[in-house]
Design a protein around this motif. Sequence first.
Motif, PDB file in Angstrom:
ATOM      1  N   TYR A  51     -43.352  -3.435 -18.688  1.00  0.00           N
ATOM      2  CA  TYR A  51     -42.525  -3.121 -19.856  1.00  0.00           C
ATOM      3  C   TYR A  51     -41.049  -3.068 -19.464  1.00  0.00           C
ATOM      4  CZ  TYR A  51     -46.991  -1.019 -21.443  1.00  0.00           C
ATOM      5  OH  TYR A  51     -48.299  -0.784 -21.751  1.00  0.00           O
ATOM      6  N   SER A  52     -40.203  -3.629 -20.325  1.00  0.00           N
ATOM      7  CA  SER A  52     -38.756  -3.432 -20.232  1.00  0.00           C
ATOM      8  C   SER A  52     -38.294  -2.994 -21.614  1.00  0.00           C
ATOM      9  CB  SER A  52     -38.046  -4.743 -19.863  1.00  0.00           C
ATOM     10  OG  SER A  52     -38.446  -5.202 -18.588  1.00  0.00           O
ATOM     11  N   GLY A  53     -37.514  -1.913 -21.682  1.00  0.00           N
ATOM     12  CA  GLY A  53     -37.108  -1.500 -23.016  1.00  0.00           C
ATOM     13  C   GLY A  53     -36.125  -0.369 -23.034  1.00  0.00           C
ATOM     14  N   GLN A  93     -38.931  -5.922 -15.357  1.00  0.00           N
ATOM     15  CA  GLN A  93     -40.396  -5.824 -15.368  1.00  0.00           C
ATOM     16  C   GLN A  93     -41.005  -6.762 -16.416  1.00  0.00           C
ATOM     17  OE1 GLN A  93     -38.414  -3.393 -14.662  1.00  0.00           O
ATOM     18  NE2 GLN A  93     -39.340  -2.141 -13.050  1.00  0.00           N
ATOM     19  N   GLN A 109     -40.143  -4.977 -24.643  1.00  0.00           N
ATOM     20  CA  GLN A 109     -40.710  -6.268 -24.306  1.00  0.00           C
ATOM     21  C   GLN A 109     -41.731  -5.977 -23.224  1.00  0.00           C
ATOM     22  OE1 GLN A 109     -38.275 -10.140 -24.887  1.00  0.00           O
ATOM     23  NE2 GLN A 109     -38.067  -9.582 -22.772  1.00  0.00           N
ATOM     24  N   SER A 110     -42.906  -6.608 -23.318  1.00  0.00           N
ATOM     25  CA  SER A 110     -43.975  -6.264 -22.385  1.00  0.00           C
ATOM     26  C   SER A 110     -44.771  -7.506 -22.033  1.00  0.00           C
ATOM     27  CB  SER A 110     -44.911  -5.219 -23.019  1.00  0.00           C
ATOM     28  OG  SER A 110     -45.556  -5.754 -24.153  1.00  0.00           O
ATOM     29  N   HIS A 148     -32.936  -8.145 -20.401  1.00  0.00           N
ATOM     30  CA  HIS A 148     -32.888  -6.680 -20.282  1.00  0.00           C
ATOM     31  C   HIS A 148     -32.458  -6.357 -18.850  1.00  0.00           C
ATOM     32  CE1 HIS A 148     -34.351  -2.459 -20.240  1.00  0.00           C
ATOM     33  NE2 HIS A 148     -34.128  -2.536 -21.540  1.00  0.00           N
ATOM     34  N   ILE A 188     -35.061   1.333 -19.499  1.00  0.00           N
ATOM     35  CA  ILE A 188     -36.001   1.494 -18.388  1.00  0.00           C
ATOM     36  C   ILE A 188     -36.888   0.262 -18.203  1.00  0.00           C
ATOM     37  CG2 ILE A 188     -36.109   3.997 -18.753  1.00  0.00           C
ATOM     38  CD1 ILE A 188     -38.932   3.588 -19.906  1.00  0.00           C
ATOM     39  N   GLY A 189     -37.499   0.189 -17.034  1.00  0.00           N
ATOM     40  CA  GLY A 189     -38.543  -0.778 -16.739  1.00  0.00           C
ATOM     41  C   GLY A 189     -39.730  -0.034 -16.145  1.00  0.00           C
TER      42      GLY A 189
END
Lengths: 269, 269, 269, 269
Positions: free
Chosen positions: B28-30, A142, B70-71, A138, B252-253
């Motif tokens: 978090y990245s998503g 993070q 994804q976290s 990604h 975003i992250g």
Amino acid sequence: MTHQQHGFLYPRTPLGRAALIPSPPWQYSGDLLTVEYRTDPSHVESLLPEPLSLAEDDPGAVALIWADWQSCSSSREELLDPIRAQYKEAFVVVRCSYEGQTFSRCVYIWVDKDFAIGRGLHQGYPKKLGSMWQTRPHPFGQAAPQIAPGGVFGATLAAGDRRLADVVLTLTGESDTNGFVNGHPMAHHRIYPGIESGAPDAYVELISSGASSFEGGQAWAGDVDLRLYDSPTEELAQLEVEEVIGGYYRQIGVVWDGGTSLAHLTPSS
Amino acid sequence: MTHQQHGFLYPRTPLGRAALIPSPPWQYSGDLLTVEYRTDPSHVESLLPEPLSLAEDDPGAVALIWADWQSCSSSREELLDPIRAQYKEAFVVVRCSYEGQTFSRCVYIWVDKDFAIGRGLHQGYPKKLGSMWQTRPHPFGQAAPQIAPGGVFGATLAAGDRRLADVVLTLTGESDTNGFVNGHPMAHHRIYPGIESGAPDAYVELISSGASSFEGGQAWAGDVDLRLYDSPTEELAQLEVEEVIGGYYRQIGVVWDGGTSLAHLTPSS
Amino acid sequence: MTHQQHGFLYPRTPLGRAALIPSPPWQYSGDLLTVEYRTDPSHVESLLPEPLSLAEDDPGAVALIWADWQSCSSSREELLDPIRAQYKEAFVVVRCSYEGQTFSRCVYIWVDKDFAIGRGLHQGYPKKLGSMWQTRPHPFGQAAPQIAPGGVFGATLAAGDRRLADVVLTLTGESDTNGFVNGHPMAHHRIYPGIESGAPDAYVELISSGASSFEGGQAWAGDVDLRLYDSPTEELAQLEVEEVIGGYYRQIGVVWDGGTSLAHLTPSS
Amino acid sequence: MTHQQHGFLYPRTPLGRAALIPSPPWQYSGDLLTVEYRTDPSHVESLLPEPLSLAEDDPGAVALIWADWQSCSSSREELLDPIRAQYKEAFVVVRCSYEGQTFSRCVYIWVDKDFAIGRGLHQGYPKKLGSMWQTRPHPFGQAAPQIAPGGVFGATLAAGDRRLADVVLTLTGESDTNGFVNGHPMAHHRIYPGIESGAPDAYVELISSGASSFEGGQAWAGDVDLRLYDSPTEELAQLEVEEVIGGYYRQIGVVWDGGTSLAHLTPSS
């Protein structure tokens, strides 16, 4: 009065929209995580039915590949209802020889959607349902790796509520290749057992196919930490890891549009 | 003799590794697909318990947001066993006023993993299980849009084997904003009903939280085709769409690391 | 050197334990909830490919059947790892005529396990994945009906995150029959599309099969409240309900052990 | 103007139909497969937070219980849309002492529906999602055991795509008991961690509850073959099996309608 049925595979219906899969061409965009290793060639040989034989070069090479796909028909309509487009898979590829030519051959494969099973029926992939997970890159780190040196990707495979394989791939640098085991046209069987109890196969065809078009990004190589786990309903772990060849990560786009019938092998009944 | 229990939420155990969720911070990245629209403000008001009231500005504004996440915890270990890291969600956000300040408030949310439910318990998100799908961008366009003008993204939400919402977002250009409804600190309730039959709540706390750090790519705006569907077990469709405000896409992250207790509201028993 | 492959369908492997399905006979214990109704016979006719034609008697009759199964091979080993034994299905049966004989024919079917898909491939059932739920009877009625007058059973079908059908059946009394639409031998097609792009079918076989042994409890009839819902990926709702014939509930045990090839219909290429 | 919110747990909404769970009483009909064994009492003790201590009698006794449930509210409406009623679970129970009284305590539990998680929140069960399978009895034995001597039942538990436990229970005869470990009122904690980063718990309550009414069929005892498997995200296997006490099978009907608050244990902040 004849009623025209529509649908590529089944069910064939008046409108054709209930069909499990659309007609090819089938389009794919996705990320491949590949691990290649050597097992005892006898393990590969035991998976090759006649008239296939071991590949001459590096006959014990195995590729275990995870793929995180988005896929669609030419209409691209599946992309707007993405439960119809997205699926994950893990599959095991070996090589074999048929009439002097080297082919790749998928010997085990697990997917998580029925349309993927349906496409596999047509293409001769022996698809079962499984649970596959694969770390995603990604832009924001993070909770994600980058496709770059030091990027760490995990991938896992389970079926029947048992873990079958997992791997951690740590990217080290760019690679000229994404592996070699899955690089040939596929040689697959399509079979129907005879419907009568105990009868021989009613239909056996050896077919070949590959991508009709292909695009790929930079391939990356990495360090591999691979584990296979035994299960009473699987034989993946019989393909014991003797030596890891390499691990690879690559984003690709593919179109599949049919193949070639190599041989009709239906036994005479 | 005292036995130390480990685990942020539950179960609390000798080793702490069985805990449903790790301790914050959570990373978090998503990708977010956001649709904002106006409903009759009375529908929003009916979802706000005391001491919350309608936001003064644009009180009927609603955001319906899909997120493909994804976290992980600080250890990042979940990323290597990604069934523990990846999840999808769709959630509905309105705004409200508390002591003169405007807050965002999630009134409905569906996720597809238990660890996401567990984090929501802590944060006051009213999480249920659902089935969410969201078109993914990919560098190769055979079966994927690009995050660019003309890129078309679909997103769907279902729960209880019923479709609740779907949207098609067609990107038109860069945007200064990713929407405004979800842009305030969240004001959420954390509750425990009294354990005795018919008793009042045993615990009611109003808390506030937001990202402790945030990175975001370019936001994109687009044209929106949104449908809500009724269900006997949901009330999302009661938030009728009167006017679409806009649609947005952004990668975003985020890091979340706790919040603030605004008020203890437990009724006296 | 020849390597013996084991496995009834696929994959065929050295040990045979990885095969998607075991060799017949296949054994089943389960509960059937059946709804029969009449649609316009033209809807049924449009689902019958040559050389099948409408049944002479009551040609618009349709059965929509939910089944909650436990199943196994002769070894019964699947019963001890019941993820391999239990599955649910919903299927739609019409009748047709072939060479003067009346057959039942499954035109749509959804299941929730891959082994059920595999058995369907062999038997010519056009299986897709779905989500099926069916109220269970239980000796203790706190949260269960009894199989007795007044017993109320619900059943639901969804696929692709959309509800396709649901029914409520309220038992009224014992019945001499469990319906008639699914009471004949099945006439099903087994097909392989040609592997070459745009080629005609490579294999088309019309087969017939039925239970090799059958036990059944008392059948019960009841009042029916049935709803079908449209979906862009299904055509079940095209089989519009004109008149409900009846609803039935029955517990049965069945063995399936192969069938008969009726005709080879592969087009000449 | 005050807006009345409806919903027992969350979300609380204008109509109350979106709530994750209805208000008690909650009704259950289902089948229990119970295995009891002894582990080192120190393993049990390490799971008991203050003010709980080891039970005096047989302190290392553990029950591992599978349950195949249908459940509903007083309205019974969930039974007609059975995705809202049916769920499976596996849970681990030990005993403990509090103020001189012996309680049962669930230390681990996995379920497969969100409404079951929601009920567990209220009752203090530390529920996570898992995949549980349990052989079902059926009147017709083609693919099912009978609840009778010689009846063989399997049960499996997995979470995070890993098998955690499986058991085979072979019934030998009627039993006066269905085990003793789960036979006391439950003593459970209900907790909310403090919302501020690193804060102590904001809410800790010790509650007790049990069935408000109970019916049960004949209990059966049997021979047990039990295996526990390790996992990086679980601690079940730490409760090592030193000696099997017994295995049991029983069909029951239960109503749950609240409990009693034993102690408020929130630390002073």
